[in-house]
Design a protein around this motif. Structure first.
Motif, PDB file in Angstrom:
ATOM      1  N   ALA A   1      59.350  77.414 -60.877  1.00 63.45           N
ATOM      2  CA  ALA A   1      60.636  78.120 -60.849  1.00 63.45           C
ATOM      3  C   ALA A   1      61.644  77.342 -61.697  1.00 63.45           C
ATOM      4  N   PRO A   2      61.465  77.367 -63.009  1.00 67.78           N
ATOM      5  CA  PRO A   2      62.273  76.502 -63.883  1.00 67.78           C
ATOM      6  C   PRO A   2      63.654  77.067 -64.181  1.00 67.78           C
ATOM      7  N   LEU A   3      64.521  76.165 -64.605  1.00 68.64           N
ATOM      8  CA  LEU A   3      65.868  76.526 -65.022  1.00 68.64           C
ATOM      9  C   LEU A   3      66.020  76.290 -66.520  1.00 68.64           C
ATOM     10  N   ALA A   4      66.910  77.048 -67.144  1.00 71.35           N
ATOM     11  CA  ALA A   4      67.254  76.791 -68.543  1.00 71.35           C
ATOM     12  C   ALA A   4      68.321  75.701 -68.529  1.00 71.35           C
ATOM     13  N   TRP A   5      67.887  74.443 -68.574  1.00 71.82           N
ATOM     14  CA  TRP A   5      68.801  73.322 -68.378  1.00 71.82           C
ATOM     15  C   TRP A   5      69.360  72.792 -69.695  1.00 71.82           C
ATOM     16  N   PHE A   6      70.461  72.067 -69.541  1.00 72.60           N
ATOM     17  CA  PHE A   6      71.090  71.384 -70.666  1.00 72.60           C
ATOM     18  C   PHE A   6      71.186  69.901 -70.322  1.00 72.60           C
ATOM     19  N   ALA A   7      70.791  69.066 -71.261  1.00 72.66           N
ATOM     20  CA  ALA A   7      70.750  67.625 -71.006  1.00 72.66           C
ATOM     21  C   ALA A   7      72.118  67.090 -70.576  1.00 72.66           C
ATOM     22  N   ALA A   8      73.182  67.608 -71.177  1.00 80.98           N
ATOM     23  CA  ALA A   8      74.518  67.110 -70.859  1.00 80.98           C
ATOM     24  C   ALA A   8      74.924  67.404 -69.421  1.00 80.98           C
TER      25      ALA A   8
ATOM     26  N   SER B   1      63.542  73.935 -60.111  1.00 85.87           N
ATOM     27  CA  SER B   1      63.310  72.666 -60.790  1.00 85.87           C
ATOM     28  C   SER B   1      63.606  72.826 -62.280  1.00 85.87           C
ATOM     29  N   LEU B   2      63.645  71.701 -62.974  1.00 84.65           N
ATOM     30  CA  LEU B   2      63.878  71.759 -64.411  1.00 84.65           C
ATOM     31  C   LEU B   2      62.684  72.345 -65.144  1.00 84.65           C
ATOM     32  N   GLU B   3      61.497  72.046 -64.665  1.00 85.05           N
ATOM     33  CA  GLU B   3      60.257  72.613 -65.197  1.00 85.05           C
ATOM     34  C   GLU B   3      59.404  73.036 -64.004  1.00 85.05           C
ATOM     35  N   GLY B   4      58.301  73.722 -64.257  1.00 89.18           N
ATOM     36  CA  GLY B   4      57.404  74.069 -63.154  1.00 89.18           C
ATOM     37  C   GLY B   4      57.408  75.539 -62.823  1.00 89.18           C
TER      38      GLY B   4
ATOM     39  N   ASN C   1      58.793  64.443 -63.543  1.00 91.22           N
ATOM     40  CA  ASN C   1      60.232  64.588 -63.702  1.00 91.22           C
ATOM     41  C   ASN C   1      60.819  63.858 -64.905  1.00 91.22           C
ATOM     42  N   GLY C   2      60.029  63.022 -65.553  1.00 84.33           N
ATOM     43  CA  GLY C   2      60.511  62.318 -66.736  1.00 84.33           C
ATOM     44  C   GLY C   2      60.365  63.200 -67.959  1.00 84.33           C
ATOM     45  N   LEU C   3      61.313  64.091 -68.158  1.00 80.57           N
ATOM     46  CA  LEU C   3      61.149  65.163 -69.131  1.00 80.57           C
ATOM     47  C   LEU C   3      61.575  64.788 -70.540  1.00 80.57           C
ATOM     48  N   HIS C   4      62.391  63.734 -70.674  1.00 80.70           N
ATOM     49  CA  HIS C   4      62.951  63.507 -72.010  1.00 80.70           C
ATOM     50  C   HIS C   4      63.339  62.048 -72.186  1.00 80.70           C
ATOM     51  N   ALA C   5      62.733  61.416 -73.196  1.00 84.49           N
ATOM     52  CA  ALA C   5      63.081  60.046 -73.585  1.00 84.49           C
ATOM     53  C   ALA C   5      62.867  59.048 -72.455  1.00 84.49           C
ATOM     54  N   GLY C   6      61.888  59.321 -71.607  1.00 83.99           N
ATOM     55  CA  GLY C   6      61.606  58.438 -70.489  1.00 83.99           C
ATOM     56  C   GLY C   6      60.521  57.417 -70.802  1.00 83.99           C
TER      57      GLY C   6
ATOM     58  N   GLY D   1      58.972  69.861 -76.230  1.00 84.66           N
ATOM     59  CA  GLY D   1      58.804  70.708 -75.055  1.00 84.66           C
ATOM     60  C   GLY D   1      59.735  71.896 -75.015  1.00 84.66           C
ATOM     61  N   GLY D   2      60.890  71.801 -75.672  1.00 86.77           N
ATOM     62  CA  GLY D   2      61.861  72.885 -75.628  1.00 86.77           C
ATOM     63  C   GLY D   2      61.494  74.107 -76.433  1.00 86.77           C
TER      64      GLY D   2
END
Length: 277
Positions: free
Chosen positions: A219-226, A214-217, A170-175, A125-126
């Motif tokens: 109005a998304p943000l450039a998020w970092f998993a950490a 939001s993380l996606e959608g 909302n389960g974007l990664h390894a869910g 997805g990234g």
């Protein structure tokens, strides 16, 4: 001589150069290039998760297509754009510029050899937006070859009935979905932990997006998993099981087999308009 039958018959790399020459010159010749990533997927999934998904699902899709269809797979690009997972050991990431250059250089060579369609079959997805940009730039330079960037999980309507709405959004990664699918495809690579972590799921998350973002959608943000998760998981993997994974695999294969069948029976791409050449 190349090996005939099974998965190898659909892999361009298993052909000799004379066989490849004949294949690529066929009317409607189509190559599918799987893209994954080499990045953390929580404490329960391997670094090669996305690459494995892209290759395994594509293998099953192509195996089920009529033998006469001129469509073959390229080797999987297993390292992608993964800066959002930096800080987790094992993660490797290439630059956006390098990946765009890679797509363009390989694509230009394929077009010169007569390939009429190149599908970028991406499971990470990234790098959705990046591969769309790369495809557009390549298409400008290869007007006779259609370039189709797609994402493994996009447009699969059956997901709504298999994955709870909250996890689907909302389960974007390894869910739940990714852990279940790996249990079906390669259970020996799945660890015992089943984290619930990440923004929206855990009170211990390090950051929460501002209201309306939001993380996606939309109005998304450039998020970092950490910034969101201590485990690397963004989602709820607790209910993952092999039965759900098998259902997801069936849904993904059926969806992409329908789409590839439609593509192969079409006359796409249209003749290029002289104004854009």
């Amino acid at each position: 001589m190349s090996v005939d039958g099974g998965q190898n018959s659909r892999r361009l790399g298993c052909k000799t150069w004379p066989e490849a020459s004949l294949a690529l010159e066929r009317s409607g010749s189509t190559l599918v290039w799987p893209f994954g990533a080499f990045e953390q997927h929580g404490p329960q999934l391997p670094l090669l998760t996305d690459a494995l998904f892209a290759q395994r699902i594509l293998d099953r899709v192509l195996e089920g297509l009529p033998e006469e269809m001129p469509i073959w797979a390229l080797p999987t690009q297993a390292i992608g754009l993964s800066p959002e997972h930096r800080g987790f050991p094992g993660t490797l990431s290439l630059s956006a510029e390098l990946l765009i250059r890679l797509v363009k250089e390989v694509g230009q060579q394929l077009a010169a050899q007569g390939v009429q369609r190149l599908v970028l079959f991406n499971a990470h997805g990234g790098q959705i937006g990046l591969l769309q940009t790369a495809a557009r730039e390549l298409a400008v330079e290869t007007p006779a070859m259609a370039v189709l960037p797609c994402f493994l999980w996009s447009g699969v309507s059956e997901l709504k009935s298999l994955v709870p709405a909250d996890e689907l959004a909302n389960g974007l990664h390894a869910g739940l979905a990714e852990t279940s699918l790996m249990l079906a495809l390669e259970p020996s690579l799945v660890g015992e932990q089943r984290p619930l972590d990440g923004d929206h799921f855990s009170e211990t998350a390090a950051a929460t997006p501002p209201e309306g973002w939001s993380l996606e959608g939309s109005a998304p943000l450039a998020w970092f998993a950490a910034d969101l998760s201590h485990s690397g998981v963004v989602g709820d993997s607790r209910g993952a099981d092999v039965m759900l994974g098998s259902q997801l695999e069936t849904a993904l294969v059926a969806h992409w087999r329908r789409l590839f069948s439609s593509l192969m029976r079409s006359s796409w791409p249209p003749q290029a308009d002289p104004r854009r050449i």
